[in-house]
Design an enzyme around this catalytic site. Structure first.
Site, PDB file in Angstrom:
ATOM      1  N   CYS A 169       0.804  -1.222   0.000  1.00 30.96           N
ATOM      2  CA  CYS A 169       0.000   0.000   0.000  1.00 30.96           C
ATOM      3  C   CYS A 169       0.838   1.274   0.000  1.00 30.96           C
ATOM      4  O   CYS A 169       0.288   2.372  -0.040  1.00 30.96           O
ATOM      5  CB  CYS A 169      -0.955  -0.013   1.198  1.00 30.96           C
ATOM      6  SG  CYS A 169      -1.972  -1.498   1.247  1.00 30.96           S
ATOM      7  N   HIS A 309      -2.939   7.804   6.165  1.00 30.51           N
ATOM      8  CA  HIS A 309      -3.136   6.482   5.576  1.00 30.51           C
ATOM      9  C   HIS A 309      -4.553   6.016   5.913  1.00 30.51           C
ATOM     10  O   HIS A 309      -5.257   5.505   5.051  1.00 30.51           O
ATOM     11  CB  HIS A 309      -2.085   5.509   6.091  1.00 30.51           C
ATOM     12  CG  HIS A 309      -2.095   4.186   5.422  1.00 30.51           C
ATOM     13  ND1 HIS A 309      -2.024   4.048   4.052  1.00 30.51           N
ATOM     14  CD2 HIS A 309      -2.194   2.918   5.912  1.00 30.51           C
ATOM     15  CE1 HIS A 309      -2.061   2.765   3.728  1.00 30.51           C
ATOM     16  NE2 HIS A 309      -2.173   2.060   4.841  1.00 30.51           N
ATOM     17  N   GLU A 320      -1.464   5.171  13.842  1.00 30.35           N
ATOM     18  CA  GLU A 320      -1.141   6.388  13.082  1.00 30.35           C
ATOM     19  C   GLU A 320      -1.430   7.628  13.912  1.00 30.35           C
ATOM     20  O   GLU A 320      -0.646   8.582  13.921  1.00 30.35           O
ATOM     21  CB  GLU A 320      -1.923   6.426  11.767  1.00 30.35           C
ATOM     22  CG  GLU A 320      -1.506   7.582  10.869  1.00 30.35           C
ATOM     23  CD  GLU A 320      -2.112   7.527   9.471  1.00 30.35           C
ATOM     24  OE1 GLU A 320      -1.655   8.281   8.592  1.00 30.35           O
ATOM     25  OE2 GLU A 320      -3.054   6.729   9.254  1.00 30.35           O
ATOM     26  N   LYS A 341      -9.656   7.868   2.078  1.00 28.99           N
ATOM     27  CA  LYS A 341     -10.103   6.489   1.879  1.00 28.99           C
ATOM     28  C   LYS A 341     -11.541   6.299   2.355  1.00 28.99           C
ATOM     29  O   LYS A 341     -12.232   5.372   1.908  1.00 28.99           O
ATOM     30  CB  LYS A 341      -9.188   5.514   2.613  1.00 28.99           C
ATOM     31  CG  LYS A 341      -7.812   5.313   1.994  1.00 28.99           C
ATOM     32  CD  LYS A 341      -7.034   4.253   2.757  1.00 28.99           C
ATOM     33  CE  LYS A 341      -5.658   4.015   2.162  1.00 28.99           C
ATOM     34  NZ  LYS A 341      -4.713   5.134   2.424  1.00 28.99           N
ATOM     35  N   HIS A 346      -9.886   1.839  -0.321  1.00 29.76           N
ATOM     36  CA  HIS A 346      -8.437   1.660  -0.276  1.00 29.76           C
ATOM     37  C   HIS A 346      -7.963   1.074  -1.596  1.00 29.76           C
ATOM     38  O   HIS A 346      -8.228  -0.088  -1.902  1.00 29.76           O
ATOM     39  CB  HIS A 346      -8.083   0.744   0.888  1.00 29.76           C
ATOM     40  CG  HIS A 346      -6.620   0.658   1.190  1.00 29.76           C
ATOM     41  ND1 HIS A 346      -5.643   1.174   0.371  1.00 29.76           N
ATOM     42  CD2 HIS A 346      -5.962   0.111   2.262  1.00 29.76           C
ATOM     43  CE1 HIS A 346      -4.460   0.949   0.900  1.00 29.76           C
ATOM     44  NE2 HIS A 346      -4.627   0.303   2.044  1.00 29.76           N
ATOM     45  N   PHE A 405       1.721  -3.586   3.982  1.00 30.62           N
ATOM     46  CA  PHE A 405       2.063  -4.892   4.517  1.00 30.62           C
ATOM     47  C   PHE A 405       3.567  -5.119   4.363  1.00 30.62           C
ATOM     48  O   PHE A 405       4.195  -4.662   3.417  1.00 30.62           O
ATOM     49  CB  PHE A 405       1.313  -5.997   3.780  1.00 30.62           C
ATOM     50  CG  PHE A 405      -0.133  -6.147   4.190  1.00 30.62           C
ATOM     51  CD1 PHE A 405      -0.663  -5.436   5.253  1.00 30.62           C
ATOM     52  CD2 PHE A 405      -0.963  -7.020   3.505  1.00 30.62           C
ATOM     53  CE1 PHE A 405      -1.985  -5.587   5.635  1.00 30.62           C
ATOM     54  CE2 PHE A 405      -2.292  -7.190   3.872  1.00 30.62           C
ATOM     55  CZ  PHE A 405      -2.805  -6.462   4.939  1.00 30.62           C
TER      56      PHE A 405
END
Length: 420
Positions: A169, A309, A320, A341, A346, A405
């Site tokens: 991502c 994010h 975050e 998002k 996403h 990831f």
């Protein structure tokens, strides 16, 4: 980003290409974002009934033949088509003379988190049902990630660096950051950079769903993605591409280009903690934001906005938020943080570049896009998330975060362009 701040060449964003569930182009996307719309709906591409998650951010009525020859399009996976269309949109938006993109002084850097998974699934079905002789000779070039920048470079006869990356991502943000470095170092004058993803397939949906990463709010798709909200239950998968045209400031000014924002900072690092989960202390997020600020030589107090994010997963949003508070201290409660998002879903490997383009538009228009579906405050997420409604505000510096990831992180720092 390499050379000292005083000596390195300046990089600006002069073209934006967006292909998202909201549609094609910056106008359709920006209008939807500032109005607080949702692009999430029940999946129509295949029957989602057997799945625990049955919602996504699909691009409806996409017709590649508006941009790509029909016979050529048939040789391409959807993620390559999205990349080409987004690149075309960015180039058209920039108003550049196409001759300037030819030769060694322009490169292409476009990545994807998963690549041609749709073509892989379909070709495997053909192999199993009809045998190896029926596998398309174009199968490999349909699926490998570097064919996205390959096609784009051929399209514009751009003979500079031709690169792709796959950093989950963080892919789109890394592509833009690394492309900026090449311009700063003087390797090229222009880069077409971003990310593309077409992950809405049965196999991909099953994998993410069984990982328990996805929202299962199937009865209210438009409310499923709710970053920082106490009732968030997972991210919502989406598809598309974001591509920007980056130019060295001098060549941009020489041709009279419109400048959306300047890229002044870039950070990248790794959590070295877990293959899917963020570090519980937000250590990687903290450090990558600090790297971007240090790269630009500014203090945390100078930032007005963060495009987070913000995936709508319990762990990501909490860590975050913690990282932002640890880095910005008291100023964390003075700046605005929003997750777009919440509206787009996403886009995985395309998320970072789509959100970089959105952040550039936020700076250009001096409007902070909202975090929609923010209804129930979470004590662990206690910042100003621009809830539910866009906000006009002065934005000089804005960060955009991307975490992937494998613990791979990227952060871009954009600045309102000041010719002086």
């Amino acid at each position: 980003m390499g050379a000292s701040i005083q000596n390195r060449r300046r990089v600006v964003i002069t073209g934006l290409g967006l292909v998202t569930p909201f549609g094609l182009g910056k106008e359709a996307n920006w209008q939807a974002l500032v109005s607080g719309s949702s692009a999430i709906s029940t999946i129509t591409r295949f029957d989602p009934t057997p799945f625990k998650t049955r919602i996504a951010g699909e691009i409806k009525n996409f017709d590649p033949q508006q941009f790509i020859d029909r016979k050529e399009a048939r040789k391409m996976d959807l993620f390559i088509q999205y990349a080409i269309v987004a690149a075309d949109l960015a180039v058209m938006d920039s108003g550049i003379d196409l001759k300037l993109l030819e030769g060694e002084r322009t490169g292409v850097y476009i990545g994807s988190g998963i690549g041609g998974i749709g073509s892989i699934e379909e070709t495997h079905r053909i192999l199993m049902e009809k045998g190896p002789e029926r596998v398309s000779p174009f199968f490999i070039i349909q699926t490998i990630i570097n064919e996205a920048p390959g096609y784009v470079s051929i399209r514009y006869r751009s003979k500079g660096p031709n690169l792709s990356n796959a950093t989950a991502c963080s892919t789109g943000a890394h592509a833009i950051g690394e492309a900026c470095r090449m311009i700063q170092m003087g390797i090229v004058d222009r880069m077409i950079a971003g990310g593309s993803e077409a992950p809405i397939t049965p196999l991909s949906l099953a994998g993410f769903s069984n990982m328990r990463a996805l929202s299962e709010r199937n009865d209210q798709p438009e409310k499923a993605c709710r970053p920082f909200d106490a009732q968030r239950d997972g991210f919502v998968m989406a598809e598309g591409a974001g591509v920007v045209l980056l130019e060295e400031l001098g060549v941009a000014l020489k041709r009279g280009a419109r400048i959306y924002a300047e890229v002044v900072g870039y950070g990248l690092n790794g959590d070295a903690y877990h293959v899917t989960a963020p570090h519980p202390d937000g250590e990687g997020a903290f450090m990558v934001m600090k790297m971007a600020l240090d790269d630009a030589g500014i203090s945390p107090s100078e930032v007005q906005y963060i495009n987070a994010h913000g995936t709508s997963t319990p762990y990501n949003d909490r860590t975050e938020t913690l990282a932002i508070k640890n880095l910005f201290g008291e100023h964390a409660h003075n700046l605005a943080v929003s997750s777009t998002k919440s509206m787009t879903g996403h886009l995985l490997g395309a998320a970072g570049s789509v959100e970089a383009a959105i952040t550039a538009l936020a700076i250009y228009h001096q409007i902070m896009p909202p975090t929609i579906n923010y209804e129930y405050p979470d004590p662990d997420c206690d910042l100003d998330y621009v809830p539910n409604k866009a906000r006009p505000a002065e934005i000089i510096y804005a960060l955009t975060n991307s975490f992937g990831f494998g613990g791979t992180n990227a952060c871009l720092l954009l600045k309102k362009f000041d010719q002086d």
